[in-house]
Design an enzyme around this catalytic site. Sequence first.
Site: not given
Lengths: 444, 444
Positions: B32, B42, B422
Amino acid sequence: MRFVVIGGDAAGMSAASRARRLYPDLEITVLEQGHDVSYSACSMPYNIADPDTPMDDLVVRTAEEFIEKHHIHLLTGHEITAIHPDKKQVTGRTLQGDPVVFAYDKLLIATGAVPTLPDLPGKDRLMPLKQLEHGRRIKDVIRKNKVKNAVILGMGYIALEMCEALTELGIHVTMVKPGPRLLPWLPEKIAQIIQTHLIEKQITLHMGTHIQRIEPAGTGSTIVCDTMNLDADLAIGATGVAPCSGLAKNAGLTLGVSNAIQVDPYLRTSNPDIFAAGDCGDAIHVVTGKPVWIPLALRANRAGWAVADNLFKDSNALQGVAGTAVFKVFDLAVARTGLTFFEAKNAGFDPVENQITSLSRARWQPGAAKIHVNMVGDRRSGRLLGAQITGTDGVAHRINAVAVALHATMSVADFIQTDLAYAPPFSPTWDPMLTAAIQLGKKL
Amino acid sequence: MRFVVIGGDAAGMSAASRARRLYPDLEITVLEQGHDVSYSACSMPYNIADPDTPMDDLVVRTAEEFIEKHHIHLLTGHEITAIHPDKKQVTGRTLQGDPVVFAYDKLLIATGAVPTLPDLPGKDRLMPLKQLEHGRRIKDVIRKNKVKNAVILGMGYIALEMCEALTELGIHVTMVKPGPRLLPWLPEKIAQIIQTHLIEKQITLHMGTHIQRIEPAGTGSTIVCDTMNLDADLAIGATGVAPCSGLAKNAGLTLGVSNAIQVDPYLRTSNPDIFAAGDCGDAIHVVTGKPVWIPLALRANRAGWAVADNLFKDSNALQGVAGTAVFKVFDLAVARTGLTFFEAKNAGFDPVENQITSLSRARWQPGAAKIHVNMVGDRRSGRLLGAQITGTDGVAHRINAVAVALHATMSVADFIQTDLAYAPPFSPTWDPMLTAAIQLGKKL
């Protein structure tokens, strides 16, 4: 051509309205035994919780609107007592007792379901909640009798919604049922979460309690049980419903599962000129492919609509239901679609289930809360069979991703691959439904 | 066997962790170039909005955890500058400038994406937000320079999320872009709802504004535009990202759409021993069946995971992406899946779109709010192609029902039949996604 509809609620009025749109010249008659048509029955508990809003606010469209705007012969207070398929007539009486006869070319039975109250001495003292009139009566009693204690017989959807509504009004609620478990169709761990939540909200639960009779006591009742007596300023019966299929049965129509009226995908009964739609009729379950009786509002509306489409030609074949349902009980939402483990076993699958607890949002986000998912798959085929969820955040719409997958006969492996939305305020990177599927996949 | 991973973010660390679980004896090396691995990129805008929470809270797992607990050779501060497929080596240098060489049997390129800043004089004064280090720098500047005015170049997801974060800190935000429309991929009516909302939140929007250069001004900058100068205590560049595919290209690997590294369903590049996963690689779009480059976190995690599955045998073929995404901008959520009208047209479909406005819950329910849905279908095949939604309530998870339908190649007619949940506190009887599909169906 004469289209006659028995029953003026969701299915009946959907059919009548759509038939009017499709066939401007059709003679449409709706016969409703009560006074109310086209109202949101599912909203009654929320309206009861709000003393300032009249129950009549739940009326979606009034009888006058159907009559004047849509030119539908809507007759309230007309009870139909017999269907005569040979003469293509229905007969009955008005509230005043006058006999009535209506001839039809096409008939729709949309008689719905009726509350099934336990056969106990004094059961008439129990107030059901199915029709708008029931809602008005409960609201009246609460207002007039200064209700402090309510006892609800039953612990299903309606019972739990009423339990929240009454608590909001400052009424202490005791729930009673003879069975040993709350929501026995749910996996035990998930049912236990709901039970704990009810107790935190100061609801008294008596399971395994058999009721012997209901006695009058002042303006209220005493619920006499095997082990105790419960005082109830208000006694509600919410022990289930049954399809209103007596008319159909007496007319020689075929009844199916749970005594619901058997219909084909076009909503036709065993008589080609008679349709049935709504809570009185059955449906094909998209997972089992077999008939089921799951009385829910979306199906009733959809079926009513389809009847109008199919009146004179087969144009709208309904694929069936996944049994998707959601209800709210205080801070929790509880949702399900498809089959539970035991339903899957009974349907001949080789079911495997797995439960996970995940977060509703990224863990850094305000509002992130635990969400509990049980998912069921078939070991033999790898097929996704159903899911049950509860939690305080982000439950209701998450079930729909699984519902769509069930309609598509998706495997658990394929569901794992679906690209579900992620952003920290709304979901962890892997949506809980994906995490549930991945963990279930490991067991399959 | 040596598995080398270039890049220690979502895809790289997912691959390394899962490879460790699958192959306890595998020699796993992750290289890295920065200092941070495995963090929630994010979540940075939300962390920036909260001065009391350090950016390092977004670290999911630390380098030490991977090294000590998972026995992964995780080397931060190691920049790889070349891949040598012939020798099966990668070469590079440490932060100190020392050359390094690593031999591999299997290699994963997980280099992600880089912000693409406009090529302007003074562009180095623009702060991007892609890596955790970028987030720390922005947070430092806000704290040290008592930022009152921020200018954001760009108006995409990141720009809009930052706009909300900065506003929460009491910073006035001006957004600038050369193009004429906000979120041009959205239908105009839906984009206009978001634009109106931004303006209500006191955001200044300059569209059609060309930037000429960025000049220093005190501790901040002046953004010199064609028609005005904008003072910025903080200048953020959020004008998009590009795949980090230079290494792959120089190694002779095939690049595809948007210069992303081309991969097969097993995440293999054109070299069978080299995989690519995450924002540097492409994916198959489940609607078009063609490669696309849509850099999103779920795909990165999923692809990294699949690389580990596929290291030594083809066992996890990814089906592709639907391009499902959601973001929050103040009170609004904006979600999409599948194709927009213009994307569908470009992909060779004969698209039809329709917009509806419905309610997020039954109209009597507190919290019921408008929800706007655009749905796209194909006239020729009747297939459902995509949807875009915005609203303040119940948007994010509703898109997932459509996403699953896209994976299942469902038609609009079949989607209309789905049994969605619903109950009044969560939805109207007909979920807005069903209403959208029914109305689109009429146009098809």
